[in-house]
Write an enzyme that holds these catalytic residues in place. Structure first.
Site, mmCIF file in Angstrom:
data_model
loop_
_atom_site.group_PDB
_atom_site.id
_atom_site.type_symbol
_atom_site.label_atom_id
_atom_site.label_comp_id
_atom_site.label_asym_id
_atom_site.label_seq_id
_atom_site.Cartn_x
_atom_site.Cartn_y
_atom_site.Cartn_z
ATOM 1 N N ASP A 33 0.782 -1.197 0.045
ATOM 2 C CA ASP A 33 0.006 0.080 -0.019
ATOM 3 C C ASP A 33 0.774 1.303 -0.106
ATOM 4 O O ASP A 33 1.906 1.296 0.544
ATOM 5 C CB ASP A 33 -1.049 0.048 1.235
ATOM 6 C CG ASP A 33 -2.227 1.106 1.081
ATOM 7 O OD1 ASP A 33 -2.437 1.281 -0.046
ATOM 8 O OD2 ASP A 33 -2.828 1.062 2.065
ATOM 9 N N ASN A 81 -11.138 -2.365 -5.364
ATOM 10 C CA ASN A 81 -10.253 -1.354 -6.115
ATOM 11 C C ASN A 81 -10.997 -0.973 -7.660
ATOM 12 O O ASN A 81 -10.338 0.059 -8.051
ATOM 13 C CB ASN A 81 -8.795 -2.016 -6.323
ATOM 14 C CG ASN A 81 -7.868 -1.992 -5.173
ATOM 15 O OD1 ASN A 81 -7.154 -2.705 -4.824
ATOM 16 N ND2 ASN A 81 -8.141 -0.721 -4.198
ATOM 17 N N ILE A 207 -7.013 -4.397 7.602
ATOM 18 C CA ILE A 207 -6.863 -5.643 6.880
ATOM 19 C C ILE A 207 -7.529 -5.570 5.456
ATOM 20 O O ILE A 207 -7.007 -6.353 4.424
ATOM 21 C CB ILE A 207 -7.489 -6.959 7.487
ATOM 22 C CG1 ILE A 207 -7.019 -7.128 8.998
ATOM 23 C CG2 ILE A 207 -7.288 -8.190 6.611
ATOM 24 C CD1 ILE A 207 -5.235 -7.519 8.888
HETATM 25 C C1 IPE Z 1 -5.665 -2.684 0.081
HETATM 26 O O1 IPE Z 1 -5.098 -1.278 -0.254
HETATM 27 C C2 IPE Z 1 -5.377 -3.346 -1.516
HETATM 28 C C3 IPE Z 1 -4.299 -3.633 -1.921
HETATM 29 C C4 IPE Z 1 -3.177 -3.303 -1.639
HETATM 30 C C5 IPE Z 1 -4.284 -4.116 -3.410
HETATM 31 P P1 IPE Z 1 -6.269 -0.191 -0.618
HETATM 32 O O2 IPE Z 1 -5.391 0.978 -0.587
HETATM 33 O O3 IPE Z 1 -7.104 -0.405 -1.459
HETATM 34 O O4 IPE Z 1 -6.988 -0.355 1.004
HETATM 35 P P2 IPE Z 1 -8.025 0.953 1.756
HETATM 36 O O5 IPE Z 1 -8.811 1.396 0.640
HETATM 37 O O6 IPE Z 1 -6.893 1.924 2.015
HETATM 38 O O7 IPE Z 1 -8.441 -0.027 3.084
HETATM 39 C C1 IPE Z 2 -1.557 0.336 -3.380
HETATM 40 O O1 IPE Z 2 -1.250 1.668 -3.394
HETATM 41 C C2 IPE Z 2 -1.886 -0.238 -4.662
HETATM 42 C C3 IPE Z 2 -3.242 -0.572 -4.819
HETATM 43 C C4 IPE Z 2 -4.154 -0.650 -3.974
HETATM 44 C C5 IPE Z 2 -3.889 -1.329 -6.174
HETATM 45 P P1 IPE Z 2 -2.579 2.775 -3.390
HETATM 46 O O2 IPE Z 2 -2.754 3.001 -4.773
HETATM 47 O O3 IPE Z 2 -3.732 2.017 -2.446
HETATM 48 O O4 IPE Z 2 -2.097 3.921 -2.700
HETATM 49 P P2 IPE Z 2 -2.581 5.043 -1.580
HETATM 50 O O5 IPE Z 2 -3.003 4.175 -0.727
HETATM 51 O O6 IPE Z 2 -3.449 5.519 -2.319
HETATM 52 O O7 IPE Z 2 -1.576 5.933 -1.429
HETATM 53 MG MG MG Z 3 -4.144 2.429 -0.485
#
Ligand code: IPE
Ligand code: IPE
Ligand code: MG
Length: 252
Positions: A33, A81, A207
């Site tokens: 993340d 996502n 989680i």
């Molecule tokens: C969790 O990250 C999913 C992945 C790393 C693929 P998100 O960025 O989607 O999670 P939330 O929305 O902050 O909980």
């Molecule tokens: C994780 O990084 C990748 C995915 C969830 C696909 P994010 O895209 O969630 O990055 P932040 O949380 O917005 O910084």
């Molecule tokens: Mg994220």
């Protein structure tokens, strides 16, 4: 610059000395993340964070394999996502193909076995093909198992298991009460031990619908570091920290 390189070399040596190679976690799961924030804080488009995040995947896969980790499970795209803007979803969906194009020869050479966990049917064809080709090419490999969680959501995984069980029970293939072992065998992670260690980057402490059943007794390790900045040193730190813990599983 050289000072930093020297510092990290010293730190790596120190961690290599501290990590007990006999007691590395068998299964590590990672919620990768912080790609977007990494980019935005640098005045870059979010895609740049995802691109850099793929570089981190390369490094961490190499390092995990070298550390002797048996299973590495990476959360790459969640069922939630899809709610992101189309331009971001499209960009994310272009990455598996690129990753396998450049990495597959090395994964094959290193005896890594690639698997997909998640609902493959709903992935764009080119993504499914990239991962399926990767899985197919590495099917007989006996080294580290590399699970990519793509279009993965734990609640939907659990419901899928329940529905398959209902179907099989109706057909007389499952009889009597379902126990934990049988239930686990209906999940995408069938046959694999639960994660010993869960890592989440970027400072979030949740989680996010990842491996709800499988994480029941995992050790959790959080870092504020954004995924594109996560390095083998961080992975080694997490492993070392894991080795310092006492897992009790409810016992004394
Ligand atoms: C969790 O990250 C999913 C992945 C790393 C693929 P998100 O960025 O989607 O999670 P939330 O929305 O902050 O909980
Ligand atoms: C994780 O990084 C990748 C995915 C969830 C696909 P994010 O895209 O969630 O990055 P932040 O949380 O917005 O910084
Ligand atoms: Mg994220």
């Amino acid at each position: 610059m050289w000072g930093l390189v020297l510092d990290s070399t010293i730190r790596e040596k120190e961690l290599t000395r501290k990590i007990d190679p006999e007691k590395v976690p068998r299964h590590i799961a990672i919620i990768m993340d912080g790609n977007g924030r990494w980019a935005v804080e640098r005045g870059l488009p979010r895609q740049e964070g995802h691109r850099q995040g793929v570089e981190t995947v390369r490094d961490i896969v190499r390092c995990a394999e070298k550390l002797g980790i048996s299973i590495l499970t990476l959360f790459a795209f969640s069922t939630e996502n899809w709610q992101r803007p189309a331009w971001e979803v499209n960009y994310l969906m272009s990455l598996p193909e690129k990753y396998f194009q450049s990495e597959l020869p090395e994964l094959i050479r290193k005896n890594v076995q690639v698997r997909l966990i998640g609902d493959a049917a709903r992935l764009p064809r080119k993504v499914r093909k990239a991962v399926e080709d990767g899985s197919e090419a590495t099917r007989d490999n006996t080294g580290m198992i590399l699970n990519f969680a793509l279009n993965y959501g734990s609640r939907s995984e659990i419901l899928r298991a329940v529905n398959n069980l209902i179907k099989e029970a109706a057909a007389g293939k499952v009889k009597g009460q379902v126990d934990e072992k049988t239930f686990s065998s209906y999940l995408y992670t069938a046959g694999l031990p639960d994660p010993d260690l869960l890592i989440r980057t970027s400072g979030e402490k949740r989680i996010s619908n990842f491996l709800l059943w499988q994480l029941a007794y995992s050790e959790l390790w959080f870092t504020n570091v954004y995924w594109p900045d996560f390095s083998k040193l961080h992975l080694m730190e997490a492993v070392h920290d894991y080795q310092m813990r006492k897992r009790r599983f409810g016992k004394l």
